[in-house]
Scaffold this motif. Structure first.
Motif, short mmCIF file in Angstrom:
data_model
loop_
_atom_site.label_atom_id
_atom_site.label_comp_id
_atom_site.label_asym_id
_atom_site.label_seq_id
_atom_site.Cartn_x
_atom_site.Cartn_y
_atom_site.Cartn_z
N ILE A 56 -29.63 -49.53 -3.74
CA ILE A 56 -30.65 -48.76 -4.44
C ILE A 56 -31.34 -47.90 -3.39
CG2 ILE A 56 -32.79 -48.83 -5.79
CD1 ILE A 56 -30.36 -49.90 -7.31
N LEU A 57 -31.31 -46.60 -3.59
CA LEU A 57 -31.97 -45.66 -2.70
C LEU A 57 -33.24 -45.16 -3.36
CD1 LEU A 57 -28.79 -43.53 -1.83
CD2 LEU A 57 -29.59 -45.65 -0.74
N VAL A 58 -34.28 -44.95 -2.57
CA VAL A 58 -35.55 -44.45 -3.08
C VAL A 58 -35.85 -43.13 -2.39
CG1 VAL A 58 -38.02 -44.91 -3.32
CG2 VAL A 58 -36.40 -46.81 -3.36
N PHE A 59 -36.20 -42.13 -3.18
CA PHE A 59 -36.60 -40.82 -2.67
C PHE A 59 -37.98 -40.47 -3.19
CE2 PHE A 59 -32.01 -40.72 -2.46
CZ PHE A 59 -31.75 -40.07 -1.25
N GLU A 60 -38.69 -39.68 -2.45
CA GLU A 60 -40.02 -39.23 -2.88
C GLU A 60 -39.93 -38.32 -4.09
OE1 GLU A 60 -41.87 -37.56 0.59
OE2 GLU A 60 -41.75 -39.46 1.68
N THR A 61 -38.87 -37.48 -4.13
CA THR A 61 -38.72 -36.51 -5.22
C THR A 61 -37.25 -36.33 -5.59
OG1 THR A 61 -38.46 -34.61 -3.74
CG2 THR A 61 -40.73 -35.17 -4.40
N VAL A 62 -37.00 -35.80 -6.77
CA VAL A 62 -35.65 -35.44 -7.19
C VAL A 62 -35.09 -34.40 -6.22
CG1 VAL A 62 -34.33 -34.26 -8.99
CG2 VAL A 62 -36.00 -36.01 -9.62
N GLU A 63 -35.93 -33.46 -5.85
CA GLU A 63 -35.50 -32.39 -4.94
C GLU A 63 -35.05 -32.97 -3.60
OE1 GLU A 63 -37.88 -30.94 -8.16
OE2 GLU A 63 -38.46 -32.38 -6.62
#
Length: 93
Positions: A56-63
């Motif tokens: 599972i990867l977490v990003f601050e934004t979709v962009e």
């Protein structure tokens, strides 16, 4: 926060090991990190032909997630992951 699910059915452990050495920095460049990774998955419902290494990867934004996967400066890092076996990454946003 947005999440991505990565699944790699490993065929080349050496390529995966090389990818792991670079993956954290590549993710961080675009505001991402690994929240959880496991070599074994348990399917609770439904069926898949095969599971692999799940993350599972977490990003601050979709962009940020899209920038990470499309960054030409990271093409060598992505090539290591793809060379490790069959990889599927799904953005959950």
């Amino acid at each position: 926060m947005v999440y991505a699910y990565a699944n790699i059915i490993v065929a080349n452990a050496d390529s995966l090991a090389s990818y792991r050495e670079k993956a954290g920095d590549a993710l961080a460049k675009h505001g991402g990190r690994v929240a959880q990774a496991t070599p074994q998955q348990t399917i609770l419902e439904g069926a898949r032909d095969e599971t692999g290494l799940g993350a599972i990867l977490v990003f601050e934004t979709v962009e940020g997630a899209k920038a990470w996967i499309n960054d030409p400066a990271l093409s060598d890092v992505h090539a290591l992951r793809r060379g490790a076996g069959q990889s599927t990454i799904t953005l959950m946003a």
